[in-house]
Design a protein around this motif. Structure first.
Motif, PDB file in Angstrom:
ATOM      1  N   THR A 359     -54.291  83.318  20.312  1.00  0.00           N
ATOM      2  CA  THR A 359     -54.110  84.184  21.691  1.00  0.00           C
ATOM      3  C   THR A 359     -52.968  85.377  21.877  1.00  0.00           C
ATOM      4  N   ASP A 360     -52.710  86.115  22.368  1.00  0.00           N
ATOM      5  CA  ASP A 360     -51.144  87.024  22.312  1.00  0.00           C
ATOM      6  C   ASP A 360     -50.513  85.995  22.007  1.00  0.00           C
ATOM      7  N   ASP A 362     -48.283  82.957  21.082  1.00  0.00           N
ATOM      8  CA  ASP A 362     -49.417  81.511  19.935  1.00  0.00           C
ATOM      9  C   ASP A 362     -48.225  81.891  19.391  1.00  0.00           C
ATOM     10  N   GLN A 382     -48.110  77.950  27.458  1.00  0.00           N
ATOM     11  CA  GLN A 382     -49.609  78.772  28.122  1.00  0.00           C
ATOM     12  C   GLN A 382     -48.981  79.625  28.159  1.00  0.00           C
TER      13      GLN A 382
END
Length: 488
Positions: A359-360, A362, A382
């Motif tokens: 994901t962006d 990470d 998250q």
């Protein structure tokens, strides 16, 4: 009467003595003084350490070496007159000791200091304007060697070895944290510091909490929040005694808590003022700068600690609060941060694939540290958690007393008779503009087609633009009173 950890040194041409006037918690010996801790023994030279928290100074043959912290959070400041040189860990104390101050009419101090922050360790000298027309310099992550004639040379900090693998890096980082914690609590000190770690539900602070636990840290602090960004559950799972703080607790403080953090625009760490009692006498560990050190994106690398894009100085204006309360600001992620490309190779290696989310948001290194300590994957990392950051885009973000006092200060120093009214209107218009552009606004899709009001324009000319001068006007009284008692 000085803040516990504040110090100011005065050097004179052809004078073999250096006068240092410091607060009661500053440690001193025959050839040195320091307010900090480092990865080494108390008898070792702090300026030779690869990880120094706080600041120090030491006599050497022919001069003095002043050592900054090995991070961008705590800097040293210097100001030269014709025959004197002043150096301090507080910009307010420095200006008072030198009989100077900020120019009330200069509206761009924030941008001046931000430019220094962005440059990192590239050593491009950018003097900052003062009321007396002198050259105020900011020194970050370096050792300043001053000779008796007041000429100086800047020498780079010693770096730790280049990390070659995840295990090698984490072991070295854990050892460095343990060494600093042992130094900070040494019985050889007059004042010892217990370790305290800040924990949120982001990536970086939970990883630091895991490593700090191995170093003997057993206390944690977490900022509670309505959206669950607090890290209390993580800290408790790791076995910490947790102090949970209301992020608005600072509003209950007497006076104007923003004064000690008064260097906006953009944001403030004034939330820390609500945990003053918990922070006093601690080595406070945080995950600061982990987003740049443990990134998977080459564009975010910290070459020379350069930060080209930030619009605020995260964590870099806690100093006055820290010096008065008496705690050390320790961001372990800075250890070896100059080896950013080696860390990137480790981060994106095949070995780290099981801890990649794709994901962006990470960061496999802190994720692996935290998950291997038994924290479930969905408990942290998250979304970005900035629980100690309070956005300050208008006067409305300040406490009542600070808002009234800052506005009065601005009206007394505004550029022109209508400046206050004009820029108060600009600030309100900018706030409405942001509200209309928000995704939840009914007019959002249509209003977003209209060019936005440039944030830097309202910021550069409105009341928040004199945040530094306003803050100094109050801090100057603190230092002037202490120095007058010393002189008497």
């Amino acid at each position: 009467t000085l803040p516990r950890l504040a110090w100011s040194a005065r050097l004179r041409v052809a004078d073999p003595e250096v006068l240092v006037v410091h607060g009661p918690w500053v440690e001193s010996a025959d050839d040195r003084f320091f307010e900090g801790a480092w990865n080494g023994k108390i008898g070792d030279d702090p300026d030779a350490a690869t990880l120094l928290v706080g600041s120090a100074a030491r006599l050497e043959a022919g001069g003095v070496v002043f050592a900054t912290a090995c991070n961008s959070l705590d800097r040293l400041f210097s100001l030269r007159t014709e025959r004197e040189l002043f150096i301090s860990n507080s910009v307010a104390y420095l200006l008072v000791a030198a009989g100077d101050g900020p120019d009330p009419k200069h509206l761009h101090y924030f941008d001046d200091f931000l430019e220094q922050y962005r440059l990192g360790t590239r050593r491009i000298e950018r003097p900052i304007h003062t009321r007396g027309g002198r050259r105020l310099l900011v020194h970050m992550c370096c050792n300043l060697h001053v000779e008796q004639g007041l000429s100086w040379t800047v020498r780079e900090k010693r770096l730790p070895p280049v990390p070659v693998s995840y295990t090698n890096y984490v072991s070295a980082l854990e050892a460095a944290i343990s060494s600093v914690a042992e130094n900070a609590s040494s019985p050889e000190r007059r004042v010892g510091y217990r370790s305290l770690v800040s924990v949120s539900r982001g990536y970086d602070s939970p990883a630091i909490a895991v490593l700090a636990r191995a170093a003997g840290c057993r206390e944690a602090i977490s900022v509670g929040s309505s959206d669950g960004d607090g890290g209390s559950a993580i800290a408790e799972r790791l076995g910490y005694q947790v102090h949970e703080i209301d992020p608005l607790a600072f509003l209950d403080r007497k006076g104007m808590p923003e004064v000690e953090f008064g260097f906006w625009p953009g944001g403030s760490n004034v939330v820390l003022a609500g945990m003053e009692e918990e922070l006093r006498g601690t080595l406070r560990l945080s995950g600061r700068m982990g987003d740049r050190v443990w990134t998977t994106q080459e564009v975010k690398l910290l070459d020379h600690l350069v930060s080209p894009n930030p619009s605020i100085m995260f964590g870099a204006w806690v100093t006055e609060f820290r010096l008065r309360v008496g705690f050390l600001n320790f961001a372990p992620a800075f250890y070896g941060a100059q080896h950013s490309r080696a860390l990137l190779r480790i981060t994106v290696s095949d070995e780290m694939t099981p801890w990649r989310l794709g994901t962006d948001y990470d960061r496999p290194v802190p994720r692996r540290i935290t998950e291997e300590a038994g924290i479930p994957r969905d408990w942290f990392g998250q979304k970005k958690a900035a629980t100690l950051h309070r956005p300050v885009h208008s006067l409305e973000a300040l406490s009542d007393a600070s808002r009234r006092d800052l506005l009065a200060f601005w009206l007394a120093h505004r550029p022109g008779p209508l400046g206050g009214l004009w820029h108060r209107g600009l600030g309100r218009l900018q706030t409405w503009d942001a509200q209309l552009r928000s995704p939840g606004s009914r007019t959002g899709p249509l209003w977003r087609r209209v060019p936005a009001i440039p944030a830097h324009y309202a910021r550069g000319l409105g009341p928040l633009s004199v945040g530094f001068q306003w803050s100094f006007s109050h801090l100057a009284e603190r230092y002037a009173d202490a120095l007058s008692q010393y002189d008497s």
